[in-house]
Design a protein around this motif. Structure first.
Motif, short mmCIF file in Angstrom:
data_model
loop_
_atom_site.label_atom_id
_atom_site.label_comp_id
_atom_site.label_asym_id
_atom_site.label_seq_id
_atom_site.Cartn_x
_atom_site.Cartn_y
_atom_site.Cartn_z
N ALA A 113 0.83 -1.18 -0.06
CA ALA A 113 0.01 0.13 -0.11
C ALA A 113 0.77 1.24 -0.03
CB ALA A 113 -0.80 -0.14 1.20
N HIS A 114 2.04 1.09 0.85
CA HIS A 114 2.83 2.32 0.73
C HIS A 114 4.18 1.85 0.68
CE1 HIS A 114 4.26 6.26 2.82
NE2 HIS A 114 4.68 6.21 1.67
N ILE A 115 4.86 2.31 -0.50
CA ILE A 115 6.17 1.73 -0.98
C ILE A 115 7.30 3.28 -0.72
CG2 ILE A 115 7.82 0.77 -2.45
CD1 ILE A 115 5.03 -0.53 -3.99
N ARG A 116 8.26 3.06 -0.15
CA ARG A 116 9.32 4.23 0.12
C ARG A 116 10.56 3.82 -0.37
NH1 ARG A 116 6.42 3.27 4.64
NH2 ARG A 116 5.40 4.99 5.78
N TYR A 117 11.08 4.75 -1.37
CA TYR A 117 12.43 4.50 -1.98
C TYR A 117 13.30 5.31 -1.79
CZ TYR A 117 9.24 1.77 -5.22
OH TYR A 117 8.30 0.97 -5.92
N PHE A 118 14.46 4.98 -1.16
CA PHE A 118 15.61 6.20 -1.18
C PHE A 118 16.72 5.72 -2.03
CE2 PHE A 118 19.86 7.06 0.47
CZ PHE A 118 19.74 8.41 0.32
N THR A 166 6.54 6.98 -1.90
CA THR A 166 7.31 8.23 -1.81
C THR A 166 8.69 7.68 -2.29
OG1 THR A 166 6.29 8.74 0.47
CG2 THR A 166 8.27 9.78 0.17
N PHE A 167 9.27 8.77 -2.98
CA PHE A 167 10.75 8.65 -3.68
C PHE A 167 11.62 9.95 -3.03
CE2 PHE A 167 7.80 7.02 -6.73
CZ PHE A 167 8.13 5.88 -7.07
N ILE A 168 12.71 9.42 -2.51
CA ILE A 168 13.66 10.34 -2.05
C ILE A 168 14.90 10.22 -3.00
CG2 ILE A 168 14.97 11.39 -0.28
CD1 ILE A 168 13.02 10.65 1.48
N LEU A 169 15.53 11.22 -3.77
CA LEU A 169 16.61 11.07 -4.37
C LEU A 169 17.61 12.13 -3.86
CD1 LEU A 169 13.70 11.20 -6.54
CD2 LEU A 169 15.36 10.14 -8.12
N PRO A 198 -1.27 12.76 -7.09
CA PRO A 198 -1.76 13.06 -5.68
C PRO A 198 -1.21 11.91 -4.90
CG PRO A 198 -3.51 12.58 -7.15
CD PRO A 198 -2.47 12.57 -7.90
N ASN A 199 -0.79 10.58 -5.41
CA ASN A 199 -0.48 9.83 -4.42
C ASN A 199 1.03 9.62 -4.57
OD1 ASN A 199 -0.65 8.78 -7.13
ND2 ASN A 199 -0.75 6.48 -6.28
N VAL A 200 1.79 10.33 -5.25
CA VAL A 200 3.23 10.23 -5.34
C VAL A 200 3.98 11.41 -4.71
CG1 VAL A 200 5.31 10.05 -6.97
CG2 VAL A 200 3.15 8.89 -7.48
N ARG A 201 4.84 11.34 -3.93
CA ARG A 201 5.81 12.15 -3.39
C ARG A 201 7.13 12.12 -3.85
NH1 ARG A 201 6.57 12.63 2.24
NH2 ARG A 201 6.73 14.80 2.20
N ILE A 202 7.67 13.15 -4.39
CA ILE A 202 9.18 13.01 -4.95
C ILE A 202 10.01 14.09 -4.28
CG2 ILE A 202 10.63 13.26 -6.84
CD1 ILE A 202 8.50 12.08 -8.56
N GLY A 203 10.96 13.82 -3.29
CA GLY A 203 11.65 14.66 -2.53
C GLY A 203 13.06 14.53 -3.12
N GLU A 255 13.80 12.24 4.75
CA GLU A 255 12.49 12.92 4.21
C GLU A 255 12.47 14.17 4.88
OE1 GLU A 255 7.96 11.41 3.81
OE2 GLU A 255 9.11 10.29 5.14
N GLU A 256 12.97 14.39 6.05
CA GLU A 256 12.94 15.71 6.72
C GLU A 256 13.97 16.69 5.93
OE1 GLU A 256 13.60 15.17 10.92
OE2 GLU A 256 11.71 14.24 11.13
N SER A 257 15.02 16.14 5.47
CA SER A 257 16.20 16.70 4.79
C SER A 257 15.83 17.27 3.18
CB SER A 257 17.54 15.90 4.98
OG SER A 257 17.95 15.53 6.03
#
Length: 277
Positions: A113-118, A166-169, A198-203, A255-257
C-alpha cells in the motif's frame, strides 16, 4: 554460528524443527505454548511446520516460554536471523533473468500500500524514461528487451490511487550522467511531472544539505513488512520487524532533509536547464 551469504533465507525449515523440538522437550502442547506467547495455536502450528516465517520477536517469545538454555537461545536466535534475511548475488539475479526480476518487483508493488524508495545513485525504473531505462540495463550481457518492457509496464502502478509512493533522490541520483545531457533533461522533466500525482511524493536532497546520517545504499521499504537494500554485489532482503523499523527511521530522517513540491520542481527545472545549455 558462522554462515556463508548463500545460507541467508535458507534456514526456515531448520528453525521450524528446532522450535518444535524445544516445545516438546519442555512438555508443552501447541495450545499451552500459544497461551504463554499470546499467539494463536494456529500460528504456532504454522511456525512449527515451516509455513510461516517467525519474526525475531516471535522466536524470543517462544524461547522464553520453553525456558530454553542459553546455548540454545544463541543457536536458535542465529537461525531466526538467517531465516529473516536473504541475499541474492548478481550471478543469481542474472541466472533467473532480468525479466523474472521485473515480475517479482511487480508482484511486490501490487501487494503493497505504501512503498518508500531511497535512491542514492540513480533513478529507479518506476520513474524512468524509456531511454534512461535502456541505458540502466546496457551493462547486461543478456537480452534486455523483456526487462525494458517489464520496467515500463510496471510504471502503470503509479496511477493506482489506492497506493502511496514516496521517492527520495539525492542530487547525485538525479544528475548522474547515465544518458546524454538532453535525455537527462527529459528525465528530470519526467520527475517533475510525476510529482504532481496526488499519491506520489518525490523529494530531492541537494548536495550539501545536512542529513541525519551518511547514506550508504539505495533501499526500498514495502509497507512495514519487507525492505530491500541494493549493493554493487547484489540484493539484501530483510523481513524482520526491527530491521524494517530501522530503515523506516532512516528514511524518515532523509525525508526531513528533502525538498518536496514546488521547491523540488524548481530545483529540477534548474538542473534541467543546465543540461540543455
Amino acid at each position: 554460528m558462522t554462515f556463508e551469504p548463500e545460507q541467508l533465507g535458507q534456514s526456515s525449515q531448520e528453525l521450524a524443527a528446532k522450535l518444535r523440538e524445544l516445545r516438546k522437550q519442555a512438555g508443552l502442547s501447541g495450545v499451552r505454548l500459544a497461551a504463554r506467547c499470546n499467539m494463536s495455536q494456529s500460528k504456532v502450528s504454522r511456525i512449527e511446520n515451516g509455513k510461516v516465517r517467525p519474526s525475531l520477536v516471535d522466536v524470543e517469545q517462544i524461547l522464553r516460554a520453553v525456558d530454553a538454555p542459553p546455548s540454545m537461545i544463541e543457536e536458535v536466535s542465529a537461525l531466526a536471523r538467517l531465516a529473516n534475511t536473504e541475499w541474492r548475488n548478481l550471478r543469481e539475479l542474472r541466472r533467473k533473468g532480468l525479466g523474472t526480476r521485473q515480475a517479482e518487483l511487480k508482484a511486490l508493488e501490487a501487494s503493497s500500500a505504501h512503498i518508500r524508495y531511497f535512491l542514492l545513485s540513480m533513478v529507479t525504473g518506476l520513474l524512468a524514461t524509456p531511454e534512461y531505462v535502456r541505458a540502466s540495463l546496457a551493462h547486461s550481457p543478456a537480452d534486455i528487451s523483456k526487462a525494458v518492457a517489464g520496467k515500463l509496464e510496471r510504471q502503470a502502478v503509479l496511477y493506482d490511487s489506492s497506493k502511496r509512493f514516496t521517492f527520495i533522490l539525492t542530487e547525485q541520483a538525479v544528475r548522474w550522467p547515465l544518458v546524454a545531457p538532453l535525455a537527462l533533461a527529459e528525465q528530470m522533466d519526467r520527475l517533475s511531472s510525476l510529482s504532481y500525482l496526488p499519491n506520489v511524493r518525490i523529494g530531492l536532497i541537494p548536495m550539501g544539505a545536512p542529513t541525519p546520517k551518511t547514506p550508504m545504499n539505495t533501499f526500498t521499504v514495502y509497507d512495514t513488512s519487507l525492505a530491500t537494500i541494493e549493493t554493487s554485489a547484489g540484493l539484501l532482503v530483510l523481513r524482520d520487524d526491527r530491521d524494517i523499523r530501522g530503515y523506516l527511521e532512516e528514511f524518515s530522517g532523509y525525508e526531513e532533509s528533502a525538498l518536496f513540491g514546488e521547491e523540488a520542481r524548481a530545483r529540477l527545472a534548474e538542473w534541467s536547464a543546465a543540461c540543455r545549455s
